[in-house]
Structure formats: C-alpha cells, structure tokens
Design a protein around this motif. Structure first.
Motif, PDB file in Angstrom:
ATOM      1  N   ARG A  27       2.766  10.805   9.994  1.00 26.70           N
ATOM      2  CA  ARG A  27       1.726  10.340  10.930  1.00 26.70           C
ATOM      3  C   ARG A  27       0.853   9.281  10.241  1.00 26.70           C
ATOM      4  O   ARG A  27       0.523   8.253  10.832  1.00 26.70           O
ATOM      5  N   ALA A  28       0.523   9.534   8.975  1.00 22.80           N
ATOM      6  CA  ALA A  28      -0.322   8.593   8.227  1.00 22.80           C
ATOM      7  C   ALA A  28       0.392   7.244   8.082  1.00 22.80           C
ATOM      8  O   ALA A  28      -0.209   6.186   8.240  1.00 22.80           O
ATOM      9  N   LYS A  29       1.694   7.295   7.817  1.00 24.50           N
ATOM     10  CA  LYS A  29       2.456   6.040   7.674  1.00 24.50           C
ATOM     11  C   LYS A  29       2.447   5.258   8.988  1.00 24.50           C
ATOM     12  O   LYS A  29       2.337   4.034   8.995  1.00 24.50           O
ATOM     13  N   ALA A  30       2.551   5.998  10.096  1.00 24.44           N
ATOM     14  CA  ALA A  30       2.536   5.329  11.405  1.00 24.44           C
ATOM     15  C   ALA A  30       1.182   4.643  11.621  1.00 24.44           C
ATOM     16  O   ALA A  30       1.117   3.507  12.101  1.00 24.44           O
ATOM     17  N   LEU A  31       0.095   5.335  11.214  1.00 19.05           N
ATOM     18  CA  LEU A  31      -1.242   4.738  11.364  1.00 19.05           C
ATOM     19  C   LEU A  31      -1.361   3.503  10.489  1.00 19.05           C
ATOM     20  O   LEU A  31      -1.937   2.485  10.886  1.00 19.05           O
ATOM     21  N   VAL A  38      -5.369   3.928   5.071  1.00 18.18           N
ATOM     22  CA  VAL A  38      -5.073   5.359   4.922  1.00 18.18           C
ATOM     23  C   VAL A  38      -5.166   5.763   3.454  1.00 18.18           C
ATOM     24  O   VAL A  38      -4.672   5.054   2.575  1.00 18.18           O
ATOM     25  N   ILE A  39      -5.820   6.884   3.191  1.00 20.40           N
ATOM     26  CA  ILE A  39      -5.793   7.477   1.843  1.00 20.40           C
ATOM     27  C   ILE A  39      -4.907   8.713   1.944  1.00 20.40           C
ATOM     28  O   ILE A  39      -5.173   9.606   2.752  1.00 20.40           O
ATOM     29  N   TYR A  40      -3.848   8.770   1.131  1.00 12.19           N
ATOM     30  CA  TYR A  40      -2.875   9.862   1.219  1.00 12.19           C
ATOM     31  C   TYR A  40      -3.300  11.052   0.356  1.00 12.19           C
ATOM     32  O   TYR A  40      -3.390  10.934  -0.853  1.00 12.19           O
ATOM     33  N   LEU A  41      -3.569  12.169   1.003  1.00 11.25           N
ATOM     34  CA  LEU A  41      -3.887  13.393   0.249  1.00 11.25           C
ATOM     35  C   LEU A  41      -2.957  14.523   0.675  1.00 11.25           C
ATOM     36  O   LEU A  41      -3.220  15.681   0.439  1.00 11.25           O
TER      37      LEU A  41
END
Ligand SMILES: Cc1ncc(COP(=O)(O)O)c(C=O)c1O
Length: 298
Positions: A27-31, A38-41
């Motif tokens: 979902r984060a990659k899509a955003l 995006v900060i990936y945690l």
C-alpha cells in the motif's frame, strides 16, 4: 463461487491470512507511486544498501555464467562457509550434508513444517510471535499451539509453561531469538533449559548478527535435536536477494532435500556465491550497520 467460473479454491488456499506487514508495504509503495512521501516502518528490513563486496560477487558471478541450477542442498562453497561460520561463531560442528540452502528462510519453514506435521500434529509457538509461523503450520494441516508469553520472561517461552502444552502430537517447539516482535534475546541458560525439553527445537535465528546487548547463542550449542533456520536478509541487508538456510539433524535431511528438489529445485546460483562473500568478508559491514543509531535532527 464466482457464478461464471468453475474454479473452487481449496480451504487451505483461502484460510491463509495475509502477511499484514507486506500488505502495508505494498500500500505504501502505491502511495509513493502516486507521489506521496512515505517513511517505511512496516517490515524487518535494514535501511542500508547491500554491502558492496556482496554486490560485486553477484555481478561477477552472473557475468561469468553462474546462472544455472545448483545442487538442491545448495552450492558446496556456501555450505562449507556456513559450516565454518557456525564453528567460528558458536563452536559447533555442522556437516555440510546437514545444510539446505534456499530462496530465503520462508520457503524452508513451509518445507520443514510439512516434513514434521501430519494432520492434527501440533507445534508450540509463542504469542506474540512472527505472524507467518502459524500460517505455515496450518497450511500443512498442523495445529499451532500458542504459549502466551510474559514480559518478565522477555516474551520468550518458559520451559515449565511449555510443558503444560505438550502432548503426544507435539512435533516441535518454535523459538526465535532475537525475537520478532519483542526483540528479546534468550540467554545461554534459558536456551539450555529449552533444549532439555523432550521435543525438537525449531530455532529461527534470522536476526543473529543484530543483537545489541549480551551474547548470541545458537540452539545447536545445546542440542543436536534442533532445526536451525538462518538467513542473509537481515544482518547483511539482503532482503530482496532471497537467501536462507536450514540446518537439520542428519536423519531428516533426505526428506527435506527431496521436497526441496521438487518445490524450489535450488536457490539462485550467483546469489549463493554472494552469500559466501557475505560470510567471509562482510563482518565489518554488519558491525557498522549494527552500530548505527538514529541521529537527532540537527
Ligand atoms: C522472525 C522472522 N523469520 C523469518 C523472516 C523471513 O526471512 P527471509 O527473508 O529469510 O524469508 C522474517 C522476516 O521478517 C522474520 O521476521
């Protein structure tokens, strides 16, 4: 069932719950693709590039044509390097014939639980624990038996409490140290006591190399009656390379190898050579990554 389709999915296919950390990452990659910052945690993934010597080995190996199937247990160079690593780091002797290399530890977990569990056999595992474990066990028809752990035990299993869950269908106790999600590390004494239980240990040692306090111990220091899962994803920042291994008691290797030949065939040839470089040349990179702290903003 879809009214236009004659496809019936099996229960085992529809009952696996999604790996939520992956769902969040996707979902984060899509955003991000849609232009958001995006900060990936979400996933247990080192925030570093793979050390350069590892990348170089893979590049050179690919250019040299190391692109074929390998032995289904894995390339002998990597199995020898792993045997040496276990001897140097933990003082244990592992035979190269006990090691199965695969594309990450994850497929090996599936093979292992498939090999250990007949329908209705059970495996004891901790709650909280890594979310995928129970799915593997259920997928092969086994029953995950959850041990609710306590903060005073570092969310690790206590042998007396494990004993209350044992029955004649228990095939293994699954441990994970350093643990996901608790981050706790089993002490030598605790591991020694768990190794005395009358069932095999499945010890997921994927976070070895990333211990911040105290010593790391392998289950193999205390028992031969153990299946050790380990990999390169975390300590060497190689999550996307997909390289892991299983060290198994000799009596179980042939069954696991047979299954592995059918399902995976072998891990990537050039990635296995990169794993040799990781083990032999990259301790200092691991130490540097481990020492990195979040710096306060200037
Ligand atoms: C405890 C634990 N074991 C295994 C894995 C998966 O490792 P691999 O990348 O080797 O499949 C993860 C990934 O997050 C994990 O947290």
């Amino acid at each position: 069932m879809d009214s236009l389709s004659n496809i019936h999915l099996a229960h085992r296919a529809t009952e696996v719950t999604p790996f939520l950390a992956m769902e969040v990452m996707e979902r984060a990659k899509a955003l991000e693709t849609a232009g958001q910052e995006v900060i990936y945690l979400c996933l247990g993934e080192p925030d570093f590039p793979t050390p350069e010597p590892i990348v170089k080995t893979a590049r050179d190996a690919m250019a040299a044509g190391e692109t074929r199937y390998t032995h289904s247990l894995g390339r002998i160079e990597l199995r020898e390097a792993l045997a040496e690593h276990y001897h140097q780091r933990y003082g244990v002797r592992v035979d190269t014939e006990q090691i199965i290399i695969s594309s990450g530890t994850s497929p090996l977990m599936l093979l292992l639980f498939a090999a250990l569990c007949n329908p209705a056999d059970n495996v004891i595992l901790t709650d909280p624990g890594y979310a995928c474990y129970p799915n593997f066990i259920r997928f092969v028809g086994g029953e995950p038996r959850f041990l609710r752990t306590r903060p005073e035990h570092g969310f690790q299993p206590h042998p007396e409490e494990v004993k209350t869950l044992l029955n004649n269908r228990t095939r293994a106790l699954l441990i994970n140290s350093p643990a996901n999600p608790a981050g706790s590390v089993l002490s030598k004494n605790e591991l020694q006591n768990l190794a005395k239980l009358p069932i095999p240990l499945v010890s997921d040692e994927i976070y070895h190399g990333l211990t911040y306090e105290g010593e790391e111990h392998s289950a193999l220091e205390f028992t031969d009656n153990a299946f050790v899962l380990g990999g390169f994803s975390k300590a060497y920042a190689m999550t996307g390379w997909r390289l892991g291994y299983l060290i198994a008691p000799k009596s179980a290797v042939r069954a696991l190898q047979t299954f592995h030949q059918n399902v995976v065939i072998s891990a990537n040839s050039f990635v296995q050579l990169a794993g040799v470089t990781a083990l032999k040349e990259c301790d200092s990179y691991v130490a540097e990554m481990r020492a990195e702290r979040i710096r306060p903003p200037p």
